[in-house]
Design an enzyme around this catalytic site. Structure first.
Site, PDB file in Angstrom:
ATOM      1  N   ASP A  24      24.344 -15.811  20.678  1.00 49.83           N
ATOM      2  CA  ASP A  24      23.282 -15.626  19.680  1.00 49.83           C
ATOM      3  C   ASP A  24      22.298 -16.791  19.739  1.00 49.83           C
ATOM      4  O   ASP A  24      21.092 -16.569  19.834  1.00 49.83           O
ATOM      5  CB  ASP A  24      23.869 -15.465  18.278  1.00 49.83           C
ATOM      6  CG  ASP A  24      22.802 -15.303  17.225  1.00 49.83           C
ATOM      7  OD1 ASP A  24      22.264 -14.193  17.086  1.00 49.83           O
ATOM      8  OD2 ASP A  24      22.464 -16.299  16.545  1.00 49.83           O
TER       9      ASP A  24
ATOM     10  N   SER B 105      17.374  -3.264   2.068  1.00 50.03           N
ATOM     11  CA  SER B 105      18.495  -4.164   2.292  1.00 50.03           C
ATOM     12  C   SER B 105      19.596  -3.844   1.294  1.00 50.03           C
ATOM     13  O   SER B 105      19.311  -3.479   0.151  1.00 50.03           O
ATOM     14  CB  SER B 105      18.052  -5.625   2.140  1.00 50.03           C
ATOM     15  OG  SER B 105      19.078  -6.511   2.525  1.00 50.03           O
ATOM     16  N   ARG B 106      20.838  -3.991   1.714  1.00 49.23           N
ATOM     17  CA  ARG B 106      21.960  -3.677   0.821  1.00 49.23           C
ATOM     18  C   ARG B 106      22.113  -4.688  -0.303  1.00 49.23           C
ATOM     19  O   ARG B 106      22.523  -4.333  -1.412  1.00 49.23           O
ATOM     20  CB  ARG B 106      23.258  -3.617   1.626  1.00 49.23           C
ATOM     21  CG  ARG B 106      23.365  -2.435   2.573  1.00 49.23           C
ATOM     22  CD  ARG B 106      24.706  -2.436   3.270  1.00 49.23           C
ATOM     23  NE  ARG B 106      24.918  -3.664   4.046  1.00 49.23           N
ATOM     24  CZ  ARG B 106      26.056  -3.994   4.638  1.00 49.23           C
ATOM     25  NH1 ARG B 106      27.111  -3.191   4.517  1.00 49.23           N
ATOM     26  NH2 ARG B 106      26.162  -5.103   5.331  1.00 49.23           N
TER      27      ARG B 106
ATOM     28  N   ILE C 243      17.318 -15.413   7.736  1.00 48.35           N
ATOM     29  CA  ILE C 243      16.219 -15.535   8.690  1.00 48.35           C
ATOM     30  C   ILE C 243      14.922 -14.977   8.122  1.00 48.35           C
ATOM     31  O   ILE C 243      13.830 -15.466   8.422  1.00 48.35           O
ATOM     32  CB  ILE C 243      16.575 -14.860  10.042  1.00 48.35           C
ATOM     33  CG1 ILE C 243      15.563 -15.234  11.127  1.00 48.35           C
ATOM     34  CG2 ILE C 243      16.657 -13.348   9.902  1.00 48.35           C
ATOM     35  CD1 ILE C 243      15.591 -16.688  11.512  1.00 48.35           C
TER      36      ILE C 243
ATOM     37  N   LYS D 228      15.591 -10.966  17.600  1.00 43.63           N
ATOM     38  CA  LYS D 228      16.415 -11.199  18.783  1.00 43.63           C
ATOM     39  C   LYS D 228      17.885 -11.231  18.413  1.00 43.63           C
ATOM     40  O   LYS D 228      18.229 -11.649  17.294  1.00 43.63           O
ATOM     41  CB  LYS D 228      15.988 -12.481  19.500  1.00 43.63           C
ATOM     42  CG  LYS D 228      16.226 -13.775  18.705  1.00 43.63           C
ATOM     43  CD  LYS D 228      17.618 -14.318  18.924  1.00 43.63           C
ATOM     44  CE  LYS D 228      17.930 -15.483  18.028  1.00 43.63           C
ATOM     45  NZ  LYS D 228      19.347 -15.903  18.073  1.00 43.63           N
TER      46      LYS D 228
END
Length: 310
Positions: free
Chosen positions: A170, A38-39, A15, A92
């Site tokens: 979702d 971020s991993r 996203i 969201k």
């Protein structure tokens, strides 16, 4: 002229690459992307860190943070960012529970920073024209059909099937964000049926019935087993005819006539709104769509269906 807001992103995934990054880079006057945490993934030419804690410690100049990780992990990251005095953008759904979001809203106010619960589908080009029409022409009924192929849109994303990942809600919450935006009166859930694969903790299908205080009924069908053309449609009946939103709100017909709409700009509009509330010193935290999801889990009848495998 105001300086660009120094923005960081936490949780770099599909996203972010598809929507957040183009929206941010297209608004250079409002934002400067200065860091990510971020991993697994990074953004070219932007400093990256393995955790939000490391990122905030390394760059105190960060002013705002967009949180794009799964909702089950968003609360802890949001608290850290707010505690550091950063404005926070919540993808969201804004959290895994209503209580989490309420706490974040209160904490943001105490910290004197802005919190934004983003609902991108509300910025689809047909939504505001539909809302304006329905403000003057009372709905008598609504039918929502939100059906897509989970394998296409969320391949191998285990988190979305875990408790708190919302499952079919979702995408379904996008429909609920439009419903709660365009209807002139509030609706409440009266009946729900939820279908859970026997090997998953979140639903793959939902059939929902709502009504408002005057008895106007809303029927919503959510399904993640759609094949072929995907369905993101909302049909509203009025005394004069029908209002139809299609393709997630990107197309609109009023009484049979397709309307000329602006170009799609959902995520640029979200980031424009985020900049507005930061500069106005306020927050924008509407949890109505998430409240309907919570009501569905509370009131819904559960049915176990065949196991789902990617």
């Amino acid at each position: 002229m105001t300086s660009p807001i120094k923005l960081a992103i936490v949780g770099v995934g599909k996203i972010v690459y598809d929507q957040h990054l183009p929206a941010i880079t297209g608004q250079a006057a409002d934002y400067a992307l200065v860091a990510t945490a971020s991993r697994n993934n990074t953004i070219d030419n932007v400093p990256s860190f393995p955790t939000i804690e490391a990122m905030l410690a390394a760059d105190p100049s960060i002013e705002a943070v967009s949180l794009c990780m799964p909702p089950q992990y968003r609360y802890a990251a949001a608290r850290k960012a707010l505690a550091a005095g950063k404005h926070v953008f919540l993808e969201k759904p804004p959290g895994a529970t209503l209580s989490e979001v309420a706490d974040l809203e209160a904490f943001a106010a105490a910290q004197g920073v802005s919190l934004f619960a983003s609902w991108h589908s509300r910025y689809a080009p047909g939504v505001q024209p539909a809302k304006a029409y329905l403000a003057g022409e009372k709905p008598t009924a609504m039918h929502v059909i939100w059906k897509e192929d989970v394998r296409q849109w969320h391949p191998n994303q285990d988190w979305i099937w875990q408790a708190g990942g919302l499952g079919v809600f979702d995408p379904g919450i996008n429909a609920l964000s439009i419903v709660t935006e365009i209807l002139p009166s509030a609706v409440f859930l009266t009946k729900a049926a939820l279908e859970f694969p026997e090997n998953r903790d979140a639903p793959i299908g939902a059939d929902l019935h709502f009504q408002d205080a005057d008895g106007v009924k809303v029927h919503a069908e959510f399904d993640w087993r759609q094949t072929g053309k995907q369905s993101w449609d909302i049909i509203v009946t009025t005394a004069k005819g029908e209002v139809r939103l299609a393709d997630g709100g990107s197309r609109l017909w009023i009484n049979g006539d397709e309307q000329t709409l602006a170009k799609e700009a959902e995520y640029p509009s979200l980031y424009q709104r985020f900049a507005e509330i930061i500069r106005a010193g306020k927050s924008d935290v509407d949890v109505a769509p998430l409240r309907h999801v919570a009501d569905a889990f509370m009131l819904g009848q559960r049915k176990v269906v065949d196991a789902f495998h990617d």
